[in-house]
Motif scaffolding. Structure first.
Motif, PDB file in Angstrom:
ATOM      1  N   ILE A 149      -3.265  -5.271   5.509  1.00  0.00           N
ATOM      2  CA  ILE A 149      -3.729  -4.685   4.241  1.00  0.00           C
ATOM      3  C   ILE A 149      -2.526  -4.295   3.382  1.00  0.00           C
ATOM      4  CG2 ILE A 149      -4.937  -2.722   3.211  1.00  0.00           C
ATOM      5  CD1 ILE A 149      -6.862  -2.777   5.584  1.00  0.00           C
ATOM      6  N   LEU A 150      -1.547  -3.648   4.039  1.00  0.00           N
ATOM      7  CA  LEU A 150      -0.364  -3.215   3.295  1.00  0.00           C
ATOM      8  C   LEU A 150       0.394  -4.391   2.686  1.00  0.00           C
ATOM      9  CD1 LEU A 150       1.377  -0.367   5.286  1.00  0.00           C
ATOM     10  CD2 LEU A 150       1.118  -0.498   2.815  1.00  0.00           C
ATOM     11  N   GLU A 151       0.593  -5.428   3.499  1.00  0.00           N
ATOM     12  CA  GLU A 151       1.320  -6.594   2.987  1.00  0.00           C
ATOM     13  C   GLU A 151       0.575  -7.216   1.804  1.00  0.00           C
ATOM     14  OE1 GLU A 151       3.302  -7.822   7.314  1.00  0.00           O
ATOM     15  OE2 GLU A 151       1.469  -8.795   6.612  1.00  0.00           O
ATOM     16  N   TRP A 152      -0.748  -7.267   1.909  1.00  0.00           N
ATOM     17  CA  TRP A 152      -1.540  -7.874   0.845  1.00  0.00           C
ATOM     18  C   TRP A 152      -1.472  -7.032  -0.428  1.00  0.00           C
ATOM     19  CZ3 TRP A 152      -6.506  -6.942  -1.578  1.00  0.00           C
ATOM     20  CH2 TRP A 152      -7.050  -8.067  -2.220  1.00  0.00           C
ATOM     21  N   LEU A 153      -1.575  -5.702  -0.264  1.00  0.00           N
ATOM     22  CA  LEU A 153      -1.501  -4.825  -1.433  1.00  0.00           C
ATOM     23  C   LEU A 153      -0.173  -4.992  -2.156  1.00  0.00           C
ATOM     24  CD1 LEU A 153      -3.156  -1.563  -0.021  1.00  0.00           C
ATOM     25  CD2 LEU A 153      -4.086  -3.098  -1.782  1.00  0.00           C
ATOM     26  N   LYS A 154       0.910  -5.149  -1.352  1.00  0.00           N
ATOM     27  CA  LYS A 154       2.223  -5.320  -1.984  1.00  0.00           C
ATOM     28  C   LYS A 154       2.301  -6.635  -2.771  1.00  0.00           C
ATOM     29  CE  LYS A 154       4.826  -2.677   1.441  1.00  0.00           C
ATOM     30  NZ  LYS A 154       5.808  -2.795   2.525  1.00  0.00           N
ATOM     31  N   LEU A 155       1.587  -7.660  -2.285  1.00  0.00           N
ATOM     32  CA  LEU A 155       1.569  -8.937  -2.996  1.00  0.00           C
ATOM     33  C   LEU A 155       0.717  -8.865  -4.266  1.00  0.00           C
ATOM     34  CD1 LEU A 155       1.065 -11.423  -0.003  1.00  0.00           C
ATOM     35  CD2 LEU A 155       3.133 -11.147  -1.392  1.00  0.00           C
ATOM     36  N   GLU A 156      -0.392  -8.157  -4.173  1.00  0.00           N
ATOM     37  CA  GLU A 156      -1.377  -8.175  -5.263  1.00  0.00           C
ATOM     38  C   GLU A 156      -1.054  -7.187  -6.385  1.00  0.00           C
ATOM     39  OE1 GLU A 156      -4.080 -10.174  -5.674  1.00  0.00           O
ATOM     40  OE2 GLU A 156      -3.319 -11.317  -3.960  1.00  0.00           O
TER      41      GLU A 156
END
Lengths: 487, 487
Positions: free
Chosen positions: A64-71
Motif C-alpha cells: 500500500i505504501l509503495e503504491w501511495l508513493k507512486l500515485e
C-alpha cells in the motif's frame, strides 16, 4: 477486530470483496484492494473491473505504501478513520510518506458511512443490541477479580498507572462475559481502562442486565460512545496501550493520539498473553468441546457417505446446514465459530470459500469435497478441516492427500520445548509436500480461543511469517491444511 | 574475524580462556568473561578464581550491558579498542549506557598489548608475513574483475559512491587471493575500498608478490597501516559500511566513525551475500573436496577400529595427528579447517574440546570417541563430525546416537523452497531428541566457505537464533550434532 459486525463491513460495501482480510485504498481516480493468498481467487471473482486487485506477497505487487508513493505527489493528503486504523500502521504512514500528509478528519465522520447510510439499496445495518451474558466460572476456571489482579500485577511490574484494553475478546475473557455483537465471535463492542483502584467498562448500557451489573460489582459502567472523550480526562504518567501483535490489531490511532505523548507506552497486551495460556479448567473444557464437536462431525460424515453413495441430492449449502444441525445437538453449543467452508470440486480451491446460491454445487462422486468448519461451545471453540472423496480419487489426489496427512500428523505429534517459536515448527507440516515440489499459500496453524475467537493471538504456525511468537504451555493451536486442487 | 591471528588473541592472554567465542570485561576491581553454551565446561576449566564466568543465556546471568549498569555509576567511563569492536556494538553501548560515558582512546593504544608486549613469560607473537597467493579461476569459477563489476552494480543499485570491505574472507574471495595469516583460515590481514573508478587494497607490502601485482592489474596497493588515515581523505556522499550479520562482525567503530555522518550507510555486505551463493564451479569443487575428505576419514576410521580393537595405544592427540596425515595425502590439501576436536569419554562432552598434553586421554573400548574435524582444499572446505564406540555402548548411548542420526538424516534429506529461513529448518534435526526430552546446547548448522572460513555467514541453522537468514540456491551448510554424554 479480525471479524467485525455487519455494520462495520465497510470495505465489503465499498468494493464488493467479502473476504475476512483486505484493505481498500481509494484515490481521486483509482481504487484498489490488497488481500493475501487465501483470497486471490475470491477477490478476482468479487471485484469488478473498476477495482485493482493487489495480491500481497506476489512478485512486482507494490505494498500500500509503495503504491501511495507512486500515485500521490508531495503535498497531497491521505486520511483514514482514526478510530479504525491501528496506531502503529498510522505512525508508519506518517514516517514513510514524507511530504505526503497524513491528516486526521473528524472522529465522528467516516466517508464510507456517509455514502452507505444514504444508500437506499444497501442501507447500512444497525449494530446489535443483544444483552451480554455471564460466562460461568465453572467454564472460565478463574474469577474476573483474579484476572484483574494479575493485570494490575503486570502494570506494577511495568511501572504503569493505567492500561487501556481495546480487543473485544480480551475484554470478554477478562470479565468472564460474552455477547452476540459479531457473527461467530461471542464478544460485545466495548472498551476498558484499568488503573490501580478503578476498572471502567465502556459499553452500550442496553446490553448490561442486572445480573451482569451484580457480577461486575464495583466496575464502573460507562456508555460506549463516551470512551474517546473519557480518554481526554485521564491523568496518568504511564499508560499501557496495546500494540498490534499477531491477530490483535492493537489500539486505534484515535485512542493512541488522545493519550499525552509522555505517557504513551505501546506494549503487547498482557491480557492477550494471559488469555492464550489456558488454565486447567479451560484446557479440560477445550478437550470436552473437541470431543463433542468430533461426535457431530462423525455423525455428519457417516450420514453423508451413505447419502452421496445412494445418489441423493446434497449441495454445499444443504450439507453445511445439515452439519450445523448435528453440532446443534451437542451440549452447550452456541453456534458456529466461522462460516462453514463447504466446497465441492473447483470451489474447494478457493481457500476461504463460502457457498452462495450462485455458486452452490451438488456434491457427488466425481471430485473432492472440502469441509472446513467449527463450533462454539460454552466450554471451547473448534476449527476442523476434512477432505472427502465419495468416488475414486485420481492418483494425484491420493498422493497429495497422503502428504497433507503426513505433515499434519508430523506437526500434531511434535514435542518441543516451552518457548519454541511458532514459525519454526511449520516445516514439519509442509515437509512432505515440499518433497514433491508442492506447498500451500496459507498458514498451517493459528491460536484458538476458549469460547472466543477461532483465530486467537498470538500463535501463527507459518514458516513465511515475519513475526515470531513463542509457544507456552497451555496454548492451543490448529494444524490445518486444506487439500485443494484446481481441476 | 571469528578466528584471529595469535597476535590478536588478547582475551585469551588476559583471561586464560582460549575458546573461539567470548568477551572479557575488566573494571577497576572485577573481571568477567562472557561465553556461550559450547564453552561453559572449557571456560570453567581455564579461568582461575579471579575471573567471573558469565554463562550467556542461562537464567539470572546478566548481559554485559546489564552487568556494566550494575557495576558502574553515572559519570564513569568505559572504553574498548575501537579498531576491534564492531560499530553496531559500540553504538548500542552509547545508546544503552546513558550517563556512563563511552570514550575513545588512541587508536594506536591497546591496553592489553601494553601489558602483553612487555610480558617476558608470554611475549606477544608477531603477525605472520607470509606471501599471499592466487586462487586460480579454475577453482574460483569467476575472475575477480567480474566479481568487482557485480559489487559496483550493487553500489549503483543502492546509490552508493564507495564501499568499504573489512571482512578478510570477503576480500580473499573477491580478489581470488588466499593467505596464511590466521590459522585454519586461508586469509590475509587487509582492508578494501571500491569506488566507481578505483579499487584500493590495504595490505602489508611484503605479502604482495610480483605475480599477485600482475594478477591485481590496476588495483591500488597501499600499506595496511595507512587504512584508517586514508578514510579521512574520502570524499563521498554515500559510503556502504558493512554491518554485523551472522558470523560477520561488520566494520569496526574506528572505521565507522572516520566516515562523515551524512555519508554513513550501514548495510549487510553485498560481498558476503555473493560469496555465500556458490557458483557452479565452486559447487563442483565443494563436492570434490568432500569426496576427498571422506576418503581420508574412511581411511582413518578403518585404521582406528582395527588398532583399538587390537589394544594398541592411541590417544586423542595421536589419533588427531594420524587423521591429519590421511588428509594430507589428498590432492590440493591445504591443512585443517579448524583445530580437530578429538575427545574420548568425558572430554567428548566439552563441545569445542581441543586435547592438550594435560587432558589427553587414551582411546579404548570403554566409552564414546567424538571426532569433529575438517580440511582445507584448493577446491573446498569441510567440517565433519562422527561419534564412535569401539566397545559396547550403553542403551542410552544407542538411543541418543540413533536419535541424533535420525535428526541429521531428516535435515539432510529435507527439500524446501528458495528463501526458507535457516532458523525454521532446525526442528527437523532436533525433533527426534525433543521426543524424549533431550536437546543440545549449540547450533545444528552453519554456512561453509569454499577454501575459506569453516563458519561462513550468513547461514545458521539454529532454532533458538534471534536473526533469520534466508537459504538461497548454491548455499552450503553443515548438519552437525555432537553426541556427547556426561559420564
Amino acid at each position: 477486530s479480525e471479524y467485525v459486525a455487519p455494520a462495520d463491513k465497510r470495505r465489503q460495501y465499498i468494493s464488493g470483496f467479502s473476504g475476512s482480510a483486505g484493505t481498500a485504498v481509494i484515490t481521486q481516480d483509482k481504487q484498489a484492494v490488497w488481500s493475501d493468498g487465501r483470497y486471490f481467487l475470491q477477490a478476482e471473482d468479487e471485484l469488478d473491473c473498476n477495482w485493482l486487485l493487489m495480491k500481497e506477497g506476489e512478485p512486482d505487487v507494490p505494498t500500500i505504501l509503495e503504491w501511495l508513493k507512486l500515485e500521490l505527489t508531495s503535498g497531497m493528503n491521505i486520511s483514514a478513520d482514526s478510530t479504525l486504523i491501528g496506531s502503529s500502521e498510522w505512525l508508519n504512514y506518517i514516517k514513510e510518506l514524507g511530504d505526503i500528509n497524513m491528516i486526521e478528519i473528524d472522529e465522528n465522520l467516516n466517508l464510507v458511512d456517509e455514502v452507505w447510510g444514504n444508500d437506499n439499496v444497501t442501507s447500512r445495518p444497525p449494530y446489535a443490541e443483544d444483552e451480554v451474558f455471564i460466562h460461568d466460572v465453572t467454564y472460565a476456571g478463574r474469577s474476573w477479580e483474579e484476572k484483574v489482579d494479575d493485570v494490575r500485577a503486570e502494570m506494577l511490574a511495568q511501572d504503569a498507572d493505567l492500561i487501556i484494553l481495546t480487543a473485544l475478546d480480551e475484554i470478554a475473557w477478562l470479565f468472564n462475559l460474552r455477547g452476540n455483537d459479531i457473527p461467530y465471535n461471542p464478544v460485545f463492542r466495548s472498551y476498558v481502562t484499568i488503573s490501580a483502584n478503578e476498572s471502567n467498562l465502556f459499553i452500550s448500557p442496553n446490553k448490561v442486565t442486572d445480573a451482569v451489573r451484580i457480577h461486575l460489582k464495583d466496575v464502573n459502567i460507562f456508555d460506549y460512545d463516551n470512551f474517546l472523550s473519557h480518554l481526554d480526562s485521564i491523568q496518568a504518567n504511564k499508560v499501557m496501550i496495546p500494540n498490534a501483535y499477531s491477530y490483535a490489531g492493537g489500539a486505534s490511532y484515535a485512542v493512541y493520539s488522545r493519550i499525552v505523548e509522555e505517557a504513551r507506552f505501546l506494549v503487547t497486551s498482557p491480557v492477550l498473553l494471559m488469555k492464550a495460556m489456558k488454565n486447567p479448567t479451560e484446557i479440560q473444557g477445550m478437550r470436552n468441546a473437541h470431543i463433542k464437536d468430533a461426535v457431530a462431525l462423525c455423525d455428519f460424515l457417516c450420514f453423508m457417505e451413505k447419502e452421496i453413495k445412494a445418489g441423493n441430492d446434497w449441495t454445499e449449502i444443504s450439507a453445511a446446514n445439515k452439519l450445523a444441525d448435528y453440532r446443534g445437538e451437542q451440549d452447550g453449543e452456541k453456534g458456529l465459530s466461522f462460516t462453514t467452508i463447504s466446497g465441492f470440486g473447483s470451489n474447494g480451491a478457493i481457500i476461504h470459500y463460502k457457498p452462495t446460491s450462485a455458486t452452490d454445487k451438488t456434491i457427488d462422486t466425481s471430485s473432492l469435497y472440502l469441509l472446513d468448519s467449527g463450533g462454539q461451545y460454552l466450554d471451547g471453540t473448534t476449527d476442523v478441516t476434512r477432505t472427502m472423496h465419495y468416488g475414486t480419487p485420481t492418483s494425484l489426489m491420493v498422493e497429495t492427500y497422503t502428504r497433507v496427512l503426513m505433515g499434519q500428523i508430523d506437526l500434531a505429534m511434535a514435542v518441543f520445548p516451552d518457548g519454541t517459536m511458532d514459525t519454526r515448527t511449520d516445516i514439519l507440516a509442509r515437509g512432505p509436500l515440499y518433497e514433491i515440489g508442492l506447498d500451500y499459500n496459507h498458514g498451517t496453524g493459528h491460536g484458538i480461543g476458549m469460547f472466543l475467537s477461532v483465530h486467537e493471538a498470538p500463535t501463527q504456525v507459518r514458516i513465511y511469517g515475519v513475526e515470531d511468537h513463542p509457544f507456552r504451555y497451555g496454548y492451543f493451536f490448529s494444524d490445518g491444511k486444506k487439500l485443494y486442487l484446481l481441476e
